[in-house]
Design a protein around this motif. Structure first.
Motif, PDB file in Angstrom:
ATOM      1  N   UNK A 237       0.829  -1.203   0.000  1.00  0.00           N
ATOM      2  CA  UNK A 237       0.000   0.000   0.000  1.00  0.00           C
ATOM      3  C   UNK A 237       0.863   1.254   0.000  1.00  0.00           C
ATOM      4  N   UNK A 238       1.879   1.280   0.842  1.00  0.00           N
ATOM      5  CA  UNK A 238       2.777   2.429   0.898  1.00  0.00           C
ATOM      6  C   UNK A 238       3.556   2.615  -0.382  1.00  0.00           C
ATOM      7  N   UNK A 239       4.044   1.515  -0.951  1.00  0.00           N
ATOM      8  CA  UNK A 239       4.787   1.591  -2.208  1.00  0.00           C
ATOM      9  C   UNK A 239       3.922   2.064  -3.360  1.00  0.00           C
ATOM     10  N   UNK A 240       2.701   1.547  -3.442  1.00  0.00           N
ATOM     11  CA  UNK A 240       1.800   1.969  -4.512  1.00  0.00           C
ATOM     12  C   UNK A 240       1.408   3.443  -4.346  1.00  0.00           C
ATOM     13  N   UNK A 241       1.249   3.878  -3.102  1.00  0.00           N
ATOM     14  CA  UNK A 241       0.944   5.287  -2.858  1.00  0.00           C
ATOM     15  C   UNK A 241       2.103   6.179  -3.294  1.00  0.00           C
ATOM     16  N   UNK A 242       3.304   5.757  -2.969  1.00  0.00           N
ATOM     17  CA  UNK A 242       4.485   6.512  -3.366  1.00  0.00           C
ATOM     18  C   UNK A 242       4.608   6.586  -4.886  1.00  0.00           C
ATOM     19  N   UNK A 243       4.375   5.465  -5.552  1.00  0.00           N
ATOM     20  CA  UNK A 243       4.422   5.437  -7.019  1.00  0.00           C
ATOM     21  C   UNK A 243       3.368   6.387  -7.596  1.00  0.00           C
ATOM     22  N   UNK A 244       2.166   6.374  -7.024  1.00  0.00           N
ATOM     23  CA  UNK A 244       1.106   7.256  -7.518  1.00  0.00           C
ATOM     24  C   UNK A 244       1.495   8.723  -7.366  1.00  0.00           C
ATOM     25  N   UNK A 245       2.082   9.067  -6.230  1.00  0.00           N
ATOM     26  CA  UNK A 245       2.490  10.461  -6.009  1.00  0.00           C
ATOM     27  C   UNK A 245       3.577  10.869  -6.999  1.00  0.00           C
ATOM     28  N   UNK A 246       4.543   9.987  -7.217  1.00  0.00           N
ATOM     29  CA  UNK A 246       5.632  10.299  -8.153  1.00  0.00           C
ATOM     30  C   UNK A 246       5.100  10.440  -9.575  1.00  0.00           C
ATOM     31  N   UNK A 247       4.221   9.539  -9.973  1.00  0.00           N
ATOM     32  CA  UNK A 247       3.666   9.601 -11.331  1.00  0.00           C
ATOM     33  C   UNK A 247       2.860  10.880 -11.525  1.00  0.00           C
ATOM     34  N   UNK A 248       2.059  11.244 -10.530  1.00  0.00           N
ATOM     35  CA  UNK A 248       1.288  12.496 -10.631  1.00  0.00           C
ATOM     36  C   UNK A 248       2.241  13.684 -10.742  1.00  0.00           C
ATOM     37  N   UNK A 249       3.312  13.675  -9.968  1.00  0.00           N
ATOM     38  CA  UNK A 249       4.299  14.752 -10.067  1.00  0.00           C
ATOM     39  C   UNK A 249       4.925  14.836 -11.448  1.00  0.00           C
ATOM     40  N   UNK A 250       5.284  13.690 -12.004  1.00  0.00           N
ATOM     41  CA  UNK A 250       5.867  13.671 -13.344  1.00  0.00           C
ATOM     42  C   UNK A 250       4.853  14.147 -14.382  1.00  0.00           C
ATOM     43  N   UNK A 251       3.615  13.697 -14.258  1.00  0.00           N
ATOM     44  CA  UNK A 251       2.593  14.140 -15.210  1.00  0.00           C
ATOM     45  C   UNK A 251       2.340  15.641 -15.118  1.00  0.00           C
ATOM     46  N   UNK A 252       2.418  16.189 -13.916  1.00  0.00           N
ATOM     47  CA  UNK A 252       2.259  17.640 -13.761  1.00  0.00           C
ATOM     48  C   UNK A 252       3.402  18.373 -14.439  1.00  0.00           C
ATOM     49  N   UNK A 253       4.617  17.854 -14.242  1.00  0.00           N
ATOM     50  CA  UNK A 253       5.791  18.493 -14.864  1.00  0.00           C
ATOM     51  C   UNK A 253       5.747  18.381 -16.386  1.00  0.00           C
ATOM     52  N   UNK A 254       5.305  17.240 -16.889  1.00  0.00           N
ATOM     53  CA  UNK A 254       5.271  17.032 -18.344  1.00  0.00           C
ATOM     54  C   UNK A 254       4.147  17.839 -18.966  1.00  0.00           C
ATOM     55  N   UNK A 255       2.999  17.844 -18.295  1.00  0.00           N
ATOM     56  CA  UNK A 255       1.816  18.494 -18.849  1.00  0.00           C
ATOM     57  C   UNK A 255       1.827  19.941 -18.623  1.00  0.00           C
TER      58      UNK A 255
END
Length: 90
Positions: free
Chosen positions: A72-90
């Protein structure tokens, strides 16, 4: 080329967002089960179950809870990182 990477990130985000609540539910249920077993060790011995059997089951539930919390913690961390990357890319 950029669209393919964004699509993969969105797919990873969807998977992570599905894994988080499922693993959270498993972890919470396993924690409750382990606590119930640890609290009923004495009464189960009177019913016919050995204390070692109850302790073994309790340990297995605790291991399952630990793994599920880590997932659960790992998946949450991955979700936060992916959202951050998508914000930076978009």
């Amino acid at each position: 080329m950029l669209g393919t990477g964004v699509g993969a990130l969105v797919g990873l985000l969807v998977v992570a967002l599905v894994v988080v609540p499922v693993s959270f539910g498993v972890a919470a249920r396993a924690d409750v089960k382990a606590r119930r077993l640890s609290g009923s060790r004495g009464s189960d011995a009177n019913v016919g179950r050995s204390v070692a059997d109850v302790a073994g089951r309790c340990d297995r539930w605790r291991q399952l809870a630990t793994r599920a919390w880590l997932i659960c913690g790992g998946a949450s961390l991955i979700a936060v990182v992916v959202v951050g990357v998508l914000i930076c890319v978009g």
